[in-house]
Scaffold this active site. Structure first.
Site, short mmCIF file in Angstrom:
data_model
loop_
_atom_site.label_atom_id
_atom_site.label_comp_id
_atom_site.label_asym_id
_atom_site.label_seq_id
_atom_site.Cartn_x
_atom_site.Cartn_y
_atom_site.Cartn_z
N LYS A 38 5.09 3.00 -9.70
CA LYS A 38 3.89 3.78 -9.33
C LYS A 38 4.12 4.56 -8.02
O LYS A 38 4.91 4.12 -7.17
CB LYS A 38 2.65 2.89 -9.25
CG LYS A 38 2.49 2.12 -7.98
CD LYS A 38 1.08 1.52 -7.85
CE LYS A 38 1.04 0.75 -6.53
NZ LYS A 38 -0.19 0.09 -6.23
N LYS A 91 5.53 -6.93 -4.09
CA LYS A 91 5.73 -6.70 -2.65
C LYS A 91 6.55 -7.79 -1.99
O LYS A 91 7.06 -7.60 -0.89
CB LYS A 91 4.37 -6.57 -1.95
CG LYS A 91 3.65 -5.27 -2.26
CD LYS A 91 2.58 -4.96 -1.24
CE LYS A 91 1.97 -3.60 -1.47
NZ LYS A 91 0.87 -3.30 -0.56
N LYS A 106 2.11 5.23 -1.15
CA LYS A 106 2.21 5.88 0.16
C LYS A 106 3.21 5.17 1.06
O LYS A 106 3.63 5.70 2.07
CB LYS A 106 0.85 6.01 0.85
CG LYS A 106 -0.07 4.79 0.81
CD LYS A 106 -1.40 5.08 1.53
CE LYS A 106 -2.65 4.65 0.82
NZ LYS A 106 -2.74 3.32 0.28
P1 TYM Z 1 -4.55 1.40 -2.31
O1 TYM Z 1 -4.76 1.81 -0.91
O2 TYM Z 1 -3.19 1.00 -2.73
O3 TYM Z 1 -5.02 2.54 -3.28
C1 TYM Z 1 -6.30 3.13 -3.17
C2 TYM Z 1 -6.80 3.52 -4.55
O4 TYM Z 1 -5.86 4.38 -5.18
C3 TYM Z 1 -5.47 3.84 -6.44
N1 TYM Z 1 -4.03 4.13 -6.63
C4 TYM Z 1 -3.53 4.79 -7.65
N2 TYM Z 1 -4.09 5.34 -8.73
C5 TYM Z 1 -3.27 5.96 -9.60
N3 TYM Z 1 -1.94 6.05 -9.42
C6 TYM Z 1 -1.33 5.53 -8.34
N4 TYM Z 1 -0.03 5.66 -8.17
C7 TYM Z 1 -2.13 4.86 -7.39
N5 TYM Z 1 -1.86 4.23 -6.23
C8 TYM Z 1 -3.03 3.78 -5.78
C9 TYM Z 1 -5.72 2.35 -6.33
O5 TYM Z 1 -5.92 1.76 -7.59
C10 TYM Z 1 -6.97 2.31 -5.49
O6 TYM Z 1 -8.13 2.48 -6.27
N6 TYM Z 1 -6.31 -3.24 -2.85
C11 TYM Z 1 -6.69 -1.87 -2.77
C12 TYM Z 1 -7.62 -1.57 -1.60
C13 TYM Z 1 -8.84 -2.41 -1.56
C14 TYM Z 1 -9.97 -2.27 -2.40
C15 TYM Z 1 -10.91 -3.25 -1.91
C16 TYM Z 1 -10.29 -1.47 -3.49
C17 TYM Z 1 -9.11 -3.37 -0.65
N7 TYM Z 1 -10.35 -3.88 -0.86
C18 TYM Z 1 -12.15 -3.40 -2.53
C19 TYM Z 1 -11.52 -1.64 -4.09
C20 TYM Z 1 -12.44 -2.60 -3.61
C21 TYM Z 1 -5.43 -1.03 -2.58
O7 TYM Z 1 -4.40 -1.51 -2.23
O8 TYM Z 1 -5.61 0.27 -2.72
#
Ligand code: TYM
Length: 325
Positions: free
Chosen positions: A190, A111, A193
């Protein structure tokens, strides 16, 4: 009952990647775990967000959690910034993190690469994530494969704190939920969004025409065989993964079914499948989004989360000498 915690950023509308890689699986955990699902708006602001859009995306994410089947009477759904303990424990976690270990996070590298004016929040994103998880004593954290490194760091920070101050944090076990869903336009990357190219991802709220168009224009290769081969055929492999997760069918069975049929027929069927899976979810979503259900669930969720989080925050502050007595 064991505890589960997970979160999703409201930095856009949840994509097929988030749904197939995470959210879809959350629903099943409710029967056997005490689940908490967070809308991590403080993580979202580590990169600039439009304030009006962010507010709306949070409500939409809450309604989507509910539309896919997360029941606010069984699980807690809440917004991170409505529970101040997250930012408070995040500060403590930052104070026990080393800059070097934060700079090694691949998400930070991705990022921040080539950007000027990278926010400090982007670097300290993982200690905030550690705080999210540790405040609830989570035993298990279900996430997609891209979050593995952040979870390893969470365990390192919890262990470090427990060793240096007091043994108060549960070491969470990551539960990696499945394959990474890749961008439809660049299958080496990957699906995200926040991708600038909106043909690269499908949002769960895209209408039927848009969903179909995006699937039909997904990048594939010139060899027309429908075969799973991530290295040489990443585009079709990604579409096969999506098909298999949407239909709960093995990739081998799908390969067999489409043997000799070509990409056009496969994409048409995949688009129909996607539309049929998301039509009922979208219908439920609009009913919930337009009712009081979202705010009621979020109000109750933040009360419950505040109560739980305060308890561990207080223990951590006491252990470090931050509380007066
Ligand atoms: P975020 O918002 O990017 O994504 C949310 C969840 O979706 C999964 N994910 C994917 N899985 C498969 N293929 C993809 N292309 C893909 N893009 C996203 C992510 O692995 C995630 O499970 N840091 C985290 C948010 C977070 C979090 C937490 C998660 C903040 N605090 C505590 C668990 C526990 C994130 O950016 O997710």
């Amino acid at each position: 009952m064991k505890k589960i915690f997970s979160g999703i950023q409201p930095s856009g509308i949840v994509t097929f990647g988030n749904y197939l890689g995470a959210m879809k699986h959350f629903v099943d955990f409710q029967a056997s775990y005490d689940c908490t699902f967070c809308i991590v708006d403080q993580h979202a602001i580590t990169v600039p967000q439009d304030p009006v859009a962010l507010r709306d995306q949070k409500r939409k994410l809450a309604a989507l959690y509910m539309a896919v089947g997360i029941d606010p009477n069984k699980s807690t759904i809440f917004i991170q910034s409505e529970v101040p303990a997250h930012a408070q424990l995040a500060w403590i976690m930052q104070c026990i993190s080393y800059i070097g270990e934060l700079e090694r996070m691949t998400q930070f590298k991705d990022k921040s690469e080539g950007k000027t004016g990278v926010s400090a929040g982007l670097l300290t994103y993982p200690p905030l994530m550690a705080a999210d998880i540790l405040l609830y004593g989570a035993d298990i954290v279900p996430v997609g494969d891209d979050q593995r490194q952040h979870l390893e760091l969470t365990r390192t920070l919890a262990e470090r704190f427990n060793r240096q101050y007091a043994d108060i944090f549960t070491l969470p076990e990551p539960k990696i939920l499945g394959r990474r869903i890749m961008s439809l336009q660049n299958p080496e990357k990957k699906m995200s969004k926040s991708d600038d190219n909106n043909k690269a991802f499908i949002s769960m709220l895209d209408d039927e025409k848009t969903m179909t168009k995006k699937i039909k224009s997904a990048v594939t290769d010139s060899d027309p065989n429908i075969r799973f081969d991530e290295e040489n055929k990443p585009g079709i492999s990604n579409l096969l993964t999506i098909y298999s997760l949407l239909n709960d069918q093995s990739i081998e069975a799908i390969e067999k079914e489409y043997d000799g049929k070509g990409y056009g027929a496969f994409k048409t069927d995949l688009a129909e499948l996607a539309v049929s899976v998301f039509r009922p979810i979208q219908q439920r979503f609009y009913e919930i989004y337009e009712s009081d259900e979202v705010d009621n669930a979020l109000d109750a969720g933040s009360d419950k989360a505040n109560e739980q989080a305060q308890h561990l925050l207080q223990k951590a502050e006491e252990a470090m000498g931050l509380q007066r007595s």
